[in-house]
Design a protein around this motif. Structure first.
Motif, PDB file in Angstrom:
ATOM      1  N   LEU A  82     -14.158 -15.734 -11.656  1.00  0.00           N
ATOM      2  CA  LEU A  82     -13.593 -17.002 -12.110  1.00  0.00           C
ATOM      3  C   LEU A  82     -13.495 -17.056 -13.631  1.00  0.00           C
ATOM      4  CD1 LEU A  82     -15.387 -19.602  -9.798  1.00  0.00           C
ATOM      5  CD2 LEU A  82     -12.975 -18.956  -9.729  1.00  0.00           C
ATOM      6  N   VAL A  83     -14.503 -16.530 -14.313  1.00  0.00           N
ATOM      7  CA  VAL A  83     -14.509 -16.566 -15.779  1.00  0.00           C
ATOM      8  C   VAL A  83     -13.326 -15.785 -16.332  1.00  0.00           C
ATOM      9  CG1 VAL A  83     -15.764 -15.895 -17.856  1.00  0.00           C
ATOM     10  CG2 VAL A  83     -16.999 -16.943 -15.954  1.00  0.00           C
ATOM     11  N   SER A  84     -13.115 -14.576 -15.860  1.00  0.00           N
ATOM     12  CA  SER A  84     -11.985 -13.791 -16.371  1.00  0.00           C
ATOM     13  C   SER A  84     -10.660 -14.466 -16.031  1.00  0.00           C
ATOM     14  CB  SER A  84     -12.022 -12.362 -15.809  1.00  0.00           C
ATOM     15  OG  SER A  84     -11.890 -12.341 -14.406  1.00  0.00           O
ATOM     16  N   SER A  85     -10.567 -15.086 -14.859  1.00  0.00           N
ATOM     17  CA  SER A  85      -9.310 -15.742 -14.483  1.00  0.00           C
ATOM     18  C   SER A  85      -8.982 -16.898 -15.412  1.00  0.00           C
ATOM     19  CB  SER A  85      -9.367 -16.219 -13.029  1.00  0.00           C
ATOM     20  OG  SER A  85     -10.242 -17.324 -12.861  1.00  0.00           O
ATOM     21  N   GLU A  86      -9.993 -17.569 -15.943  1.00  0.00           N
ATOM     22  CA  GLU A  86      -9.740 -18.652 -16.892  1.00  0.00           C
ATOM     23  C   GLU A  86      -9.091 -18.128 -18.169  1.00  0.00           C
ATOM     24  OE1 GLU A  86      -9.899 -21.831 -16.613  1.00  0.00           O
ATOM     25  OE2 GLU A  86     -10.968 -22.045 -14.707  1.00  0.00           O
ATOM     26  N   PHE A  87      -9.513 -16.986 -18.638  1.00  0.00           N
ATOM     27  CA  PHE A  87      -8.922 -16.431 -19.851  1.00  0.00           C
ATOM     28  C   PHE A  87      -7.517 -15.894 -19.599  1.00  0.00           C
ATOM     29  CE2 PHE A  87     -13.337 -16.609 -21.157  1.00  0.00           C
ATOM     30  CZ  PHE A  87     -13.215 -17.048 -22.468  1.00  0.00           C
ATOM     31  N   PHE A  88      -7.294 -15.331 -18.420  1.00  0.00           N
ATOM     32  CA  PHE A  88      -5.937 -14.883 -18.099  1.00  0.00           C
ATOM     33  C   PHE A  88      -4.986 -16.072 -17.980  1.00  0.00           C
ATOM     34  CE2 PHE A  88      -8.154 -11.079 -16.070  1.00  0.00           C
ATOM     35  CZ  PHE A  88      -7.880 -10.245 -17.139  1.00  0.00           C
ATOM     36  N   LEU A  89      -5.434 -17.158 -17.344  1.00  0.00           N
ATOM     37  CA  LEU A  89      -4.601 -18.360 -17.261  1.00  0.00           C
ATOM     38  C   LEU A  89      -4.339 -18.919 -18.650  1.00  0.00           C
ATOM     39  CD1 LEU A  89      -3.251 -20.564 -15.441  1.00  0.00           C
ATOM     40  CD2 LEU A  89      -5.385 -21.840 -15.704  1.00  0.00           C
ATOM     41  N   ALA A  90      -5.366 -18.936 -19.504  1.00  0.00           N
ATOM     42  CA  ALA A  90      -5.213 -19.479 -20.847  1.00  0.00           C
ATOM     43  C   ALA A  90      -4.200 -18.682 -21.657  1.00  0.00           C
ATOM     44  CB  ALA A  90      -6.558 -19.501 -21.565  1.00  0.00           C
ATOM     45  N   ALA A  91      -4.110 -17.376 -21.407  1.00  0.00           N
ATOM     46  CA  ALA A  91      -3.093 -16.582 -22.092  1.00  0.00           C
ATOM     47  C   ALA A  91      -1.703 -17.096 -21.753  1.00  0.00           C
ATOM     48  CB  ALA A  91      -3.232 -15.104 -21.701  1.00  0.00           C
ATOM     49  N   GLY A  92      -1.518 -17.525 -20.524  1.00  0.00           N
ATOM     50  CA  GLY A  92      -0.240 -18.121 -20.149  1.00  0.00           C
ATOM     51  C   GLY A  92      -0.047 -19.496 -20.761  1.00  0.00           C
ATOM     52  N   THR A  93      -1.139 -20.255 -20.867  1.00  0.00           N
ATOM     53  CA  THR A  93      -1.055 -21.578 -21.474  1.00  0.00           C
ATOM     54  C   THR A  93      -0.598 -21.484 -22.926  1.00  0.00           C
ATOM     55  OG1 THR A  93      -2.800 -22.416 -20.028  1.00  0.00           O
ATOM     56  CG2 THR A  93      -2.360 -23.672 -22.036  1.00  0.00           C
ATOM     57  N   ARG A 147     -13.975 -22.637 -18.622  1.00  0.00           N
ATOM     58  CA  ARG A 147     -12.813 -23.428 -18.215  1.00  0.00           C
ATOM     59  C   ARG A 147     -12.409 -24.455 -19.272  1.00  0.00           C
ATOM     60  NH1 ARG A 147     -14.959 -27.453 -13.424  1.00  0.00           N
ATOM     61  NH2 ARG A 147     -16.345 -28.721 -14.721  1.00  0.00           N
ATOM     62  N   SER A 148     -13.281 -24.750 -20.234  1.00  0.00           N
ATOM     63  CA  SER A 148     -12.906 -25.577 -21.377  1.00  0.00           C
ATOM     64  C   SER A 148     -12.593 -24.733 -22.600  1.00  0.00           C
ATOM     65  CB  SER A 148     -14.031 -26.561 -21.721  1.00  0.00           C
ATOM     66  OG  SER A 148     -14.215 -27.514 -20.707  1.00  0.00           O
ATOM     67  N   ILE A 149     -13.398 -23.700 -22.833  1.00  0.00           N
ATOM     68  CA  ILE A 149     -13.224 -22.860 -24.020  1.00  0.00           C
ATOM     69  C   ILE A 149     -11.850 -22.210 -24.045  1.00  0.00           C
ATOM     70  CG2 ILE A 149     -14.026 -20.754 -25.173  1.00  0.00           C
ATOM     71  CD1 ILE A 149     -16.814 -21.407 -23.905  1.00  0.00           C
ATOM     72  N   ALA A 150     -11.481 -21.557 -22.932  1.00  0.00           N
ATOM     73  CA  ALA A 150     -10.262 -20.744 -22.918  1.00  0.00           C
ATOM     74  C   ALA A 150      -9.001 -21.576 -23.173  1.00  0.00           C
ATOM     75  CB  ALA A 150     -10.166 -19.969 -21.604  1.00  0.00           C
ATOM     76  N   PRO A 151      -8.759 -22.666 -22.444  1.00  0.00           N
ATOM     77  CA  PRO A 151      -7.537 -23.432 -22.726  1.00  0.00           C
ATOM     78  C   PRO A 151      -7.556 -24.115 -24.080  1.00  0.00           C
ATOM     79  CG  PRO A 151      -8.863 -24.556 -21.072  1.00  0.00           C
ATOM     80  CD  PRO A 151      -9.463 -23.201 -21.264  1.00  0.00           C
ATOM     81  N   ALA A 152      -8.719 -24.575 -24.523  1.00  0.00           N
ATOM     82  CA  ALA A 152      -8.787 -25.209 -25.844  1.00  0.00           C
ATOM     83  C   ALA A 152      -8.395 -24.221 -26.936  1.00  0.00           C
ATOM     84  CB  ALA A 152     -10.188 -25.765 -26.096  1.00  0.00           C
ATOM     85  N   LEU A 153      -8.854 -22.995 -26.847  1.00  0.00           N
ATOM     86  CA  LEU A 153      -8.461 -21.965 -27.810  1.00  0.00           C
ATOM     87  C   LEU A 153      -6.972 -21.659 -27.694  1.00  0.00           C
ATOM     88  CD1 LEU A 153     -11.452 -19.452 -27.500  1.00  0.00           C
ATOM     89  CD2 LEU A 153     -11.023 -21.058 -29.373  1.00  0.00           C
ATOM     90  N   ALA A 154      -6.482 -21.550 -26.476  1.00  0.00           N
ATOM     91  CA  ALA A 154      -5.077 -21.221 -26.268  1.00  0.00           C
ATOM     92  C   ALA A 154      -4.153 -22.229 -26.929  1.00  0.00           C
ATOM     93  CB  ALA A 154      -4.770 -21.156 -24.769  1.00  0.00           C
ATOM     94  N   GLY A 186      -8.010 -26.963 -15.013  1.00  0.00           N
ATOM     95  CA  GLY A 186      -7.244 -26.221 -14.029  1.00  0.00           C
ATOM     96  C   GLY A 186      -5.750 -26.378 -14.172  1.00  0.00           C
ATOM     97  N   GLY A 187      -5.041 -25.259 -14.325  1.00  0.00           N
ATOM     98  CA  GLY A 187      -3.591 -25.303 -14.451  1.00  0.00           C
ATOM     99  C   GLY A 187      -3.170 -25.695 -15.855  1.00  0.00           C
ATOM    100  N   HIS A 188      -1.915 -25.380 -16.185  1.00  0.00           N
ATOM    101  CA  HIS A 188      -1.440 -25.618 -17.537  1.00  0.00           C
ATOM    102  C   HIS A 188      -1.409 -27.107 -17.898  1.00  0.00           C
ATOM    103  CE1 HIS A 188      -0.552 -21.437 -17.872  1.00  0.00           C
ATOM    104  NE2 HIS A 188       0.486 -21.454 -17.055  1.00  0.00           N
ATOM    105  N   GLU A 189      -0.847 -27.932 -17.037  1.00  0.00           N
ATOM    106  CA  GLU A 189      -0.633 -29.336 -17.403  1.00  0.00           C
ATOM    107  C   GLU A 189      -1.931 -30.101 -17.644  1.00  0.00           C
ATOM    108  OE1 GLU A 189       2.078 -31.336 -14.851  1.00  0.00           O
ATOM    109  OE2 GLU A 189       3.706 -29.897 -15.171  1.00  0.00           O
ATOM    110  N   PRO A 190      -2.930 -30.048 -16.731  1.00  0.00           N
ATOM    111  CA  PRO A 190      -4.186 -30.750 -17.033  1.00  0.00           C
ATOM    112  C   PRO A 190      -4.856 -30.240 -18.304  1.00  0.00           C
ATOM    113  CG  PRO A 190      -4.058 -30.251 -14.701  1.00  0.00           C
ATOM    114  CD  PRO A 190      -2.929 -29.506 -15.356  1.00  0.00           C
ATOM    115  N   ASN A 191      -4.805 -28.932 -18.531  1.00  0.00           N
ATOM    116  CA  ASN A 191      -5.445 -28.383 -19.720  1.00  0.00           C
ATOM    117  C   ASN A 191      -4.727 -28.807 -20.997  1.00  0.00           C
ATOM    118  OD1 ASN A 191      -7.501 -27.069 -18.343  1.00  0.00           O
ATOM    119  ND2 ASN A 191      -6.325 -25.187 -18.084  1.00  0.00           N
ATOM    120  N   ILE A 192      -3.408 -28.822 -20.954  1.00  0.00           N
ATOM    121  CA  ILE A 192      -2.651 -29.284 -22.124  1.00  0.00           C
ATOM    122  C   ILE A 192      -2.934 -30.753 -22.387  1.00  0.00           C
ATOM    123  CG2 ILE A 192      -0.323 -29.714 -23.009  1.00  0.00           C
ATOM    124  CD1 ILE A 192       0.549 -27.123 -21.589  1.00  0.00           C
ATOM    125  N   GLU A 193      -2.996 -31.546 -21.334  1.00  0.00           N
ATOM    126  CA  GLU A 193      -3.320 -32.962 -21.485  1.00  0.00           C
ATOM    127  C   GLU A 193      -4.711 -33.144 -22.087  1.00  0.00           C
ATOM    128  OE1 GLU A 193      -3.165 -37.083 -21.267  1.00  0.00           O
ATOM    129  OE2 GLU A 193      -1.520 -35.682 -20.870  1.00  0.00           O
TER     130      GLU A 193
END
Length: 485
Positions: free
Chosen positions: A109-120, A162-169, A459-466
């Motif tokens: 799960l941890v690695s998947s958060e960083f891969f998703l964040a790369a897309g974000t 799950r907070s670190i990765a999208p916030a950095l992205a 989770g997902g681009h939209e909630p993280n961007i929000e």
């Protein structure tokens, strides 16, 4: 040097590099054995102030890094976690008391958060708006600046990532305060990963410490958003303080999650799902199945099979491969046992478990439970399965909806669409039809309602961007607007 060599980080925290903190040295204790397995530095308020200044400066440069370069760093972080999954798994097992299966699942799960964040980092971040004037009008997302993350002990890696990765992205700096009981697997190891992945110094910092450092993080003026995962009681305090300071606080809190088992199910399959939901990671999960509501026609069989399953599971040192490990500390163990004994004293029947050795609490099944008994009304955060019978769907809905929590709901039924219709009558942030209550995916929105939090913020681009940006309205026109003044 091997990856995450203790000689590099032992006795230190991560703030503009590996440095000695002013809050003293903390010993990492393995809950299964009581042995010391490492040290790190605790942060002081002075460390927090220094970290905030470093983050504020570093964020300005990080925001300007091209999105493809941000994405490359985050992808590299995800790959490093996969490459060194054995290191993360080992720390999750020894520091957090995770079973081997749970630890491997969490590492993925941890690695998947960083891969998703790369897309974000590469995702659309705004929209064109219609305007009554001849101009370009648009809404775009801008970084908030510095994000403060406060994470818990139970799934320390993923509940930090799950907070670190999208916030950095999204161009923010991040200051993380992990739970002091799991500061390595929930923070310092992630710092080592991001450092090796090429994240610029100062953009991410880890300041372990207790509640005073959490308060200081919330109060720090340059920290504009707080992402908190923890108990409902602590979340109330975080939300109250953040609200007074006019800061956004994203709160993912506790749960007392219901599993409704209808009378047309395959009972052995239902019991397997229910046992997983209640006993995985010793029940120390916000999504744990805390209430089993079983139709009266299959109730006795369900309880008998669940008790037999519980008796076949043993809690022990997870390094030896036992399916269940220890509770995190003696305080949590005593809290769990108090729920069990008070519920039995109130009239429930102990069908299995209810005993412990050291921090190893045996999987427990409570039968003949009523809706007002302690183990049914409260979040236990231990390996306890209270089972209650119901006669019809209206009664089941009424019982579930008495709880002020609303995180996750599971419904087991032969008729999946009937179960879906039933779910419409129960407020919940998450619903699983023909599955138990515990699940997570980086791409799925995650959050609860009521006492379980302030809605889906992960989770997902939209909630993280929000969650980790501000909205800015921008207009552009070719000539200066004329006014009658």
């Amino acid at each position: 040097m091997t990856f995450f060599d203790p000689s590099a980080w032992g006795g230190r925290l991560y703030s503009g590099g590996w440095v000695t903190g002013r809050g003293g040295e903390h010993t990492v204790v393995e809950p299964a054995t009581g042995s010391a397995i490492g040290t790190y530095a605790e942060a002081s308020r002075e460390d927090l102030s220094r970290a905030a200044a470093i983050a504020e400066q570093a964020q300005r440069s990080w925001e300007q890094v091209p999105p493809d370069e941000k994405a490359a760093i985050l992808r590299r972080a995800g790959s490093l976690i996969d490459e060194h999954a054995d290191v993360l798994v080992d720390w999750l097992v020894r520091e957090a008391g995770s079973g081997q299966g749970k630890a491997h699942f969490e590492a993925g799960l941890v690695s998947s958060e960083f891969f998703l964040a790369a897309g974000t980092a590469l995702a659309p971040y705004g929209q064109l708006l219609r305007s009554a004037k001849p101009r370009l009008s648009l809404a775009r997302r801008r970084p908030v600046g510095t994000v403060g993350v406060i994470s818990p002990f139970n799934f320390p890696g993923i509940l930090s990532a799950r907070s670190i990765a999208p916030a950095l992205a999204l161009g923010n700096a991040v200051i993380l305060k992990p739970d002091p009981r799991t500061a390595v697997s929930g923070g310092l190891l992630l710092a080592a990963v991001l450092e090796e992945a090429g994240l610029p110094e100062g953009v991410f910092q880890v300041l372990p410490g207790g509640a005073p450092i959490g308060v200081a993080l919330i109060e720090e003026p340059s920290v504009r958003v707080i992402s908190f995962t923890g108990s409902t009681a602590a979340g109330r305090a975080v939300g109250e303080l953040a609200g007074r300071l006019l800061k956004r606080a994203h709160l993912e809190l506790g749960g007392n999650n219901a599993l409704i088992v209808l009378d047309d199910v395959d009972v052995p399959a239902a019991v397997s799902a229910g046992a997983w939901g209640s006993f995985l990671h010793q029940g120390q999960i916000c999504m744990t199945t805390g209430r089993h509501l079983v139709h009266e026609r299959i109730y006795d069989e369900y309880v008998e099979r669940l008790a037999r399953t519980a008796e076949g599971l043993r809690a022990g040192d997870p390094t030896t491969g036992t399916p269940l490990g220890p509770l995190i500390d003696a305080g949590q163990r005593d809290k769990v046992h108090a729920f069990v004994t008070s519920t039995v004293d109130a009239g429930a029947r102990l069908a299995a478990g209810g005993t412990y050795t050291d921090l190893f609490y045996q999987p427990t099944v409570l039968a003949e439970v009523s809706p007002d008994q302690p183990a049914f009304t409260e979040e236990i955060f231990g390996p306890v399965a209270p089972v209650l019978k119901f006669a019809d769907l209206d009664e089941a809905v009424d019982i579930v909806n008495r709880s002020e929590y609303g995180l996750s709901l599971g419904i087991l039924a032969k008729d999946a669409f009937a179960a879906y219709e039933l779910a419409e009558r129960i407020p919940s942030g998450i619903v699983h039809i023909n599955d138990q209550t515990v699940d997570d995916e980086a791409v799925a929105p995650f959050g609860g309602v009521g006492f379980s939090g302030t809605g889906s913020r992960f989770g997902g681009h939209e909630p993280n961007i929000e969650a980790f940006t501000e909205t800015q309205w921008v207009t552009v026109q070719s000539s200066i607007e004329r006014y009658p003044f």
